[in-house]
Design an enzyme around this catalytic site. Structure first.
Site, PDB file in Angstrom:
ATOM      1  N   GLN A   1       0.851  -1.185   0.000  1.00  0.00           N
ATOM      2  CA  GLN A   1       0.000   0.000   0.000  1.00  0.00           C
ATOM      3  C   GLN A   1       0.890   1.240   0.000  1.00  0.00           C
ATOM      4  O   GLN A   1       1.567   1.528   0.986  1.00  0.00           O
ATOM      5  CB  GLN A   1      -0.915  -0.026   1.219  1.00  0.00           C
TER       6      GLN A   1
ATOM      7  N   GLY B   1     -11.714   3.067   4.191  1.00  0.00           N
ATOM      8  CA  GLY B   1     -10.809   2.233   3.418  1.00  0.00           C
ATOM      9  C   GLY B   1      -9.799   3.039   2.614  1.00  0.00           C
ATOM     10  O   GLY B   1      -9.860   4.275   2.564  1.00  0.00           O
ATOM     11  N   HIS B   2      -8.909   2.328   1.940  1.00  0.00           N
ATOM     12  CA  HIS B   2      -7.854   3.028   1.191  1.00  0.00           C
ATOM     13  C   HIS B   2      -8.445   3.843   0.043  1.00  0.00           C
ATOM     14  O   HIS B   2      -9.399   3.450  -0.592  1.00  0.00           O
ATOM     15  CB  HIS B   2      -6.763   2.076   0.693  1.00  0.00           C
ATOM     16  N   ASN B   3      -7.864   5.025  -0.145  1.00  0.00           N
ATOM     17  CA  ASN B   3      -8.223   5.942  -1.233  1.00  0.00           C
ATOM     18  C   ASN B   3      -9.566   6.641  -1.029  1.00  0.00           C
ATOM     19  O   ASN B   3     -10.022   7.360  -1.930  1.00  0.00           O
ATOM     20  CB  ASN B   3      -8.261   5.239  -2.603  1.00  0.00           C
TER      21      ASN B   3
ATOM     22  N   SER C   1     -11.781   3.628  -2.150  1.00  0.00           N
ATOM     23  CA  SER C   1     -11.858   4.475  -3.345  1.00  0.00           C
ATOM     24  C   SER C   1     -13.175   5.216  -3.511  1.00  0.00           C
ATOM     25  O   SER C   1     -13.401   5.834  -4.555  1.00  0.00           O
ATOM     26  CB  SER C   1     -11.556   3.670  -4.615  1.00  0.00           C
TER      27      SER C   1
END
Lengths: 342, 342, 342
Positions: free
Chosen positions: C209, C250-252, C270
């Site tokens: 990541q 979460g990521h992004n 995302s």
């Protein structure tokens, strides 16, 4: 057999010891001086081990068990293997609970006050408190006798903790007054600011959170659970409440006596529960509601209205549980009658 | 370009290095000694940077990308900009995963055993273990080679951790046996008491929790996730399971191999999953259920019955996913036909 | 009266001070030099104490209150006790927020840099920073003036934190750049790996990541909340966002300005929110979605599609809120008409 690497068995005990501790009744004649070495689940238990049976989904494990001893309901005697010594109890789960506390009582491998702990000179510790490594205890904290604080936990200024409490590792507690015999599992965060702000089109202005958290006696609070302090009233957890992991209790929430709050429940600010009320896992309760006593809410339900005593609810938005079952029944019937193909 | 403040690029690599590492195939002739400097997302990537394309919602980012190099599916070649060097792979996401591990392999800035860590003389550490500041390692802990424990984490007595593991900060682990190559993210709490008590009208009696947690190899466990130890059996996490943040696994839960448990899932006590089963975010699974292998449960579903292998479910209570879609379709049609005004 | 054990009252203040600070208007003539001692909730407030009234469910508490002073809406004047001095404000909640900051401004009992803290020689601390016990600050961290880091928190290498921030206890932050005036509550975990891997039938391969977390100014992040860093883009939290406890981002994920994310919300990787968007408690948002500005999502909803600006949604899957109400109405009518008995 319980894993000896992690658990110290205080047994063996004699059959008569277990009978004395639990008031269970023997179904068949047996030598009261028979030795019971350990506890075990039905499927693994051996001749000198004690188990219990109450959940019917495990009936075949029970009937095929090699356990030498077993707590059972009277009505389940007929399903038992013939060689098993049966200890009849109207509440086998409770009898088993007593047995676990006999064989494996509460203990701690923290023996004294760690030299690495930071303890303010203005804090007061009772007799026989045990404090782990890198614990922080700030000014004016008061902790009563026999309480254990495990490693890396933080007790902020002014907090009061009763006797015989066990605070596990990586816990932070602030702005709280806590009773006796309380267990707080690793990572719980208690007494921080509630989610309080006044919003308009320019943004959000913080409202200082000026209430505290009051926790009664014999309460258990799960790992990584969060309990916010009150906004100006207090957040209150009644005696004997059982709160599971990852639960969120908002500011000013009030729980009565002996409520059961299963994992990942969220109760929004200022809602109140009565006594012996049970919220299933992942239930959400909106803010400013009054939920009565002995209420039961099915897992994942969303409670958006006040709930009277002894109601059982399910669904999101939550409705009486029979209504919820009917909704699901009717919906599936509707699908069936529609003949839609995908 | 990846942020150099936080990440150390082991590149550049040559085009032939990437091909060798991933078995990707070149679509157009290209100099195998072309230099690839870094990885980047499609919309920001430059001439000497490598990206990947697989999710069709980003088709326009792909077609307009300035990335010099890109992993793609064969069928997507036609959408690529003409100047892009295409690395065709049947699983571009996996090829990209390999590239991330090439450019930015696992690393740690913890270099040795911190002097501030408290490590019991009765603990055993393998070769090349790295221990952060204020870590607590109690008696009889065994940690194998190359494992890293980050700051302020607590490893309680008797815990066994395999080789090449990485335990991040503010983690607490007790009553657990953990395999090799395991990653545990910050704040996870593993091995604490399950939610176990016997209740009657007088309140709740604690049941001592006498099982442990067994975690296989190559498992990843998310931040602030909680995994309770078994009540008398064990809680078991199979090899290669991926568990996200804020997940709750109750006592005696058993996950097979390579399950994927997305954030905020809760699995109640004694439920079992097979292999390669996927639970979407915020799914709830009731207790004592058997969920098969290769099962897929849509996000927010509530599973209340056993589930056979390869089933796909949705809804709360969960039903086969097509049935759930039909329920939603019929419900909206019902609304339409009702002509109600608010 | 606010608990003096935990809170230090900066008052008393005079009536004219409160008027000057809030621009409230007096309804009845009153001595502007009257002394206001403290803040209190309507039901407990006394003669020299100040409260506020805005939520109609507390009308009887208002009408029967002994509070000497109260912020109210103009339209509620008629319900007030005759002896109460009324401070009319178009936004009584905001006026009360101002009052809380006047009587009980932000403070900390951490006075300097604790000797037990581990601070890298390569870290840079601004003026007047306060660092608690057993804090770890790694290499190349930069912290601006007046920022407070509480006990047992870990700031990993390279992290940048702005001025006047307050990081509470047992927090871990890595791979993040954080603005001014940010509050991070106990146990929050920020910047760890997102849930990223490429799966096939052999298992899951980790995707390193490589993005970071960027947090704007005046953001508040709740206890035990988790915010993953980006996978290769960044995770972004806009200015003035209010994020409650046990939230998973979460990521992004990208939040615009001043979003309100209530407890236990999960936003998958995302997805993007606009400005001033509000997600109720336990909402789930699927990945890769665009949610507009000023959107409101009811608690427990599951968002599975893009949402345009100013939409209000409810249900799982989420639909326009009126549609959701109609679904519930029709479903209950269907049950009624079915005459099923259980």
């Amino acid at each position: 057999m319980v894993n000896k690497r992690f658990f110290l068995n205080q047994g063996p005990f004699l059959l008569k010891d277990l009978i004395a501790a639990t008031n269970a009744k023997l179904v068949r004649d047996a030598d009261l001086n028979l030795q019971i070495d350990d506890l075990a689940p039905l499927e693994n238990a051996k001749n000198k081990e004690l188990s219990f049976f109450v959940n019917r989904s495990y009936l075949s494990e029970f009937s095929n068990s090699n356990a030498g001893f077993c707590f059972v309901l009277e009505k389940d005697i007929k399903h038992a293997p013939s060689s098993m010594i049966l200890l009849v109890h109207e509440h086998p789960h409770k009898a088993y609970a007593i047995a676990t506390n006999l064989f494996y009582p509460n203990s701690s491998n923290i023996q004294d006050i760690a030299k690495t702990a930071y303890i303010s000179e203005k804090a007061i510790l009772g007799n026989n408190c045990k404090i782990g490594q890198f614990v922080v205890i700030e000014d004016d904290v008061v902790i009563s006798d026999n309480t254990i604080i495990e490693h890396n936990s933080v007790i902020k200024s002014g907090v009061i903790i009763g006797a015989n409490a066990k605070i596990h590792s990586n816990v932070t507690i602030s702005h709280s007054i806590i009773g006796d015999n309380v267990i707080i599992h690793p990572g719980a965060k208690i007494g921080q600011d509630g989610f309080g702000f006044a919003s308009d089109h320019t943004g959000h202005m913080k409202i200082q959170q000026l209430g505290i958290v009051r926790i009664g006696n014999n309460v258990e609070i799960g790992a990584n659970t969060t309990i916010d302090r009150g906004s100006i009233q207090d957040t209150v957890i009644g005696d004997m409440c059982q709160i599971d992991n990852l639960v969120q209790l908002g500011h000013n929430v009030k729980l009565g006596t002996a409520c059961v709050i299963v994992a990942q429940v969220g109760i929004a600010g200022s809602s109140k529960l009565g006594n012996f009320t049970v919220l299933g896992g992942q239930v959400g309760v909106a803010g400013h509601l009054n939920i009565g006593s002995q209420v039961q809410i099915a897992a994942q339900s969303g409670v958006v209205k006040d709930v009277a005593d002894k109601q059982k609810l399910g669904g999101s938005p939550a409705v009486p549980i029979r209504q919820w079952h009917k909704q699901n029944y009717c919906l599936n019937k509707l699908v069936k009658n529609s003949n839609i193909e995908e």
